[in-house]
Scaffold this motif. Sequence first.
Motif, mmCIF file in Angstrom:
data_model
loop_
_atom_site.group_PDB
_atom_site.id
_atom_site.type_symbol
_atom_site.label_atom_id
_atom_site.label_comp_id
_atom_site.label_asym_id
_atom_site.label_seq_id
_atom_site.Cartn_x
_atom_site.Cartn_y
_atom_site.Cartn_z
ATOM 1 N N ILE A 152 0.834 -1.202 0.000
ATOM 2 C CA ILE A 152 0.000 0.000 0.000
ATOM 3 C C ILE A 152 0.871 1.255 0.000
ATOM 4 C CG2 ILE A 152 -1.692 1.310 1.325
ATOM 5 C CD1 ILE A 152 -2.820 -1.343 2.308
ATOM 6 N N SER A 153 1.977 1.221 0.728
ATOM 7 C CA SER A 153 2.880 2.369 0.789
ATOM 8 C C SER A 153 3.462 2.684 -0.580
ATOM 9 C CB SER A 153 4.007 2.103 1.787
ATOM 10 O OG SER A 153 3.510 1.924 3.093
ATOM 11 N N VAL A 154 3.840 1.642 -1.325
ATOM 12 C CA VAL A 154 4.392 1.845 -2.669
ATOM 13 C C VAL A 154 3.358 2.515 -3.570
ATOM 14 C CG1 VAL A 154 5.148 0.646 -4.759
ATOM 15 C CG2 VAL A 154 6.071 -0.027 -2.530
ATOM 16 N N LEU A 155 2.120 2.058 -3.506
ATOM 17 C CA LEU A 155 1.069 2.651 -4.335
ATOM 18 C C LEU A 155 0.845 4.120 -3.959
ATOM 19 C CD1 LEU A 155 -1.566 -0.250 -4.434
ATOM 20 C CD2 LEU A 155 0.022 0.443 -6.246
ATOM 21 N N ILE A 156 0.859 4.404 -2.669
ATOM 22 C CA ILE A 156 0.671 5.782 -2.215
ATOM 23 C C ILE A 156 1.816 6.671 -2.683
ATOM 24 C CG2 ILE A 156 0.647 7.254 -0.159
ATOM 25 C CD1 ILE A 156 -0.863 4.984 1.265
ATOM 26 N N THR A 157 3.041 6.176 -2.585
ATOM 27 C CA THR A 157 4.208 6.968 -2.968
ATOM 28 C C THR A 157 4.258 7.198 -4.474
ATOM 29 O OG1 THR A 157 5.420 6.011 -1.094
ATOM 30 C CG2 THR A 157 6.720 7.135 -2.766
ATOM 31 N N LEU A 158 3.817 6.214 -5.257
ATOM 32 C CA LEU A 158 3.830 6.343 -6.714
ATOM 33 C C LEU A 158 2.736 7.276 -7.221
ATOM 34 C CD1 LEU A 158 4.518 2.675 -7.896
ATOM 35 C CD2 LEU A 158 6.027 4.654 -8.169
ATOM 36 N N ALA A 159 1.643 7.427 -6.458
ATOM 37 C CA ALA A 159 0.556 8.301 -6.888
ATOM 38 C C ALA A 159 1.079 9.732 -7.015
ATOM 39 C CB ALA A 159 -0.588 8.248 -5.877
ATOM 40 N N PRO A 160 0.709 10.428 -8.094
ATOM 41 C CA PRO A 160 1.190 11.803 -8.289
ATOM 42 C C PRO A 160 0.872 12.689 -7.088
ATOM 43 C CG PRO A 160 0.100 11.007 -10.269
ATOM 44 C CD PRO A 160 -0.157 9.979 -9.190
ATOM 45 N N GLY A 161 1.887 13.305 -6.549
ATOM 46 C CA GLY A 161 1.722 14.170 -5.388
ATOM 47 C C GLY A 161 2.849 15.183 -5.335
ATOM 48 N N PRO A 162 2.800 16.102 -4.366
ATOM 49 C CA PRO A 162 3.811 17.160 -4.302
ATOM 50 C C PRO A 162 5.247 16.649 -4.254
ATOM 51 C CG PRO A 162 1.997 17.639 -2.826
ATOM 52 C CD PRO A 162 1.778 16.246 -3.320
#
Length: 207
Positions: free
Chosen positions: A13-23
């Motif tokens: 889940i952390s990998v998916l969150i980090t890969l999602a476009p964000g600041p």
Amino acid sequence: MPSLDTLLAFLGISVLITLAPGPDNLMVIGQSLAHGRRAGLAFGLGCAAGCVTHIAWATLGVAAVVRTSPGLFLGLKLAGAAWLLWLGIQALRSGGTLAPASGMPKHPWQRDLARGFVANALNPKVALFFLAFLPQFSDPAQGSLTLQMLALGLVFIAQTIVIFGSLALAAGSIGGLLSRHPQLGPWIDRLCGLLFVGLALRLAADD
């Protein structure tokens, strides 16, 4: 300590969150494009280091205080937005010099490390994210909740370093190609500047 199954689920889940476009990942890419892969790597490491402060806050319960204090939350949010805005203005005022083909930046990597750290550490939404995220994977039956949350936090930081490092290397390679065309320099810096300004406005306007 969390079980292996819990750690693997948390990591996925952390990998998916980090890969999602964000600041954070957008800024890492922008720094690599404009100043080379070393600048992007340093900025990414700074963002990962900033996560340490949020994990500590969540573990100690400080983030809960921020959540229940609208004034404090607003102050931290505006401080983070002001920092991003300053970075954007600096990029817009830059001379537009791309990093040389070797990828070496023209400014110390420590500056990018500090910028990444401050940009992440001054974002209260990241603190609240950890406050909501870490306890979901902690189980009192598995021992100390504090140690479990610290272990989960270290896993999150480790995967963040790997992903941000990969993004920085990829974007830095593209930046190396662009460096052979110096006339593109001002446009790259303007793009990075607009990115920082846009993220600042988004952070300030978000509820």
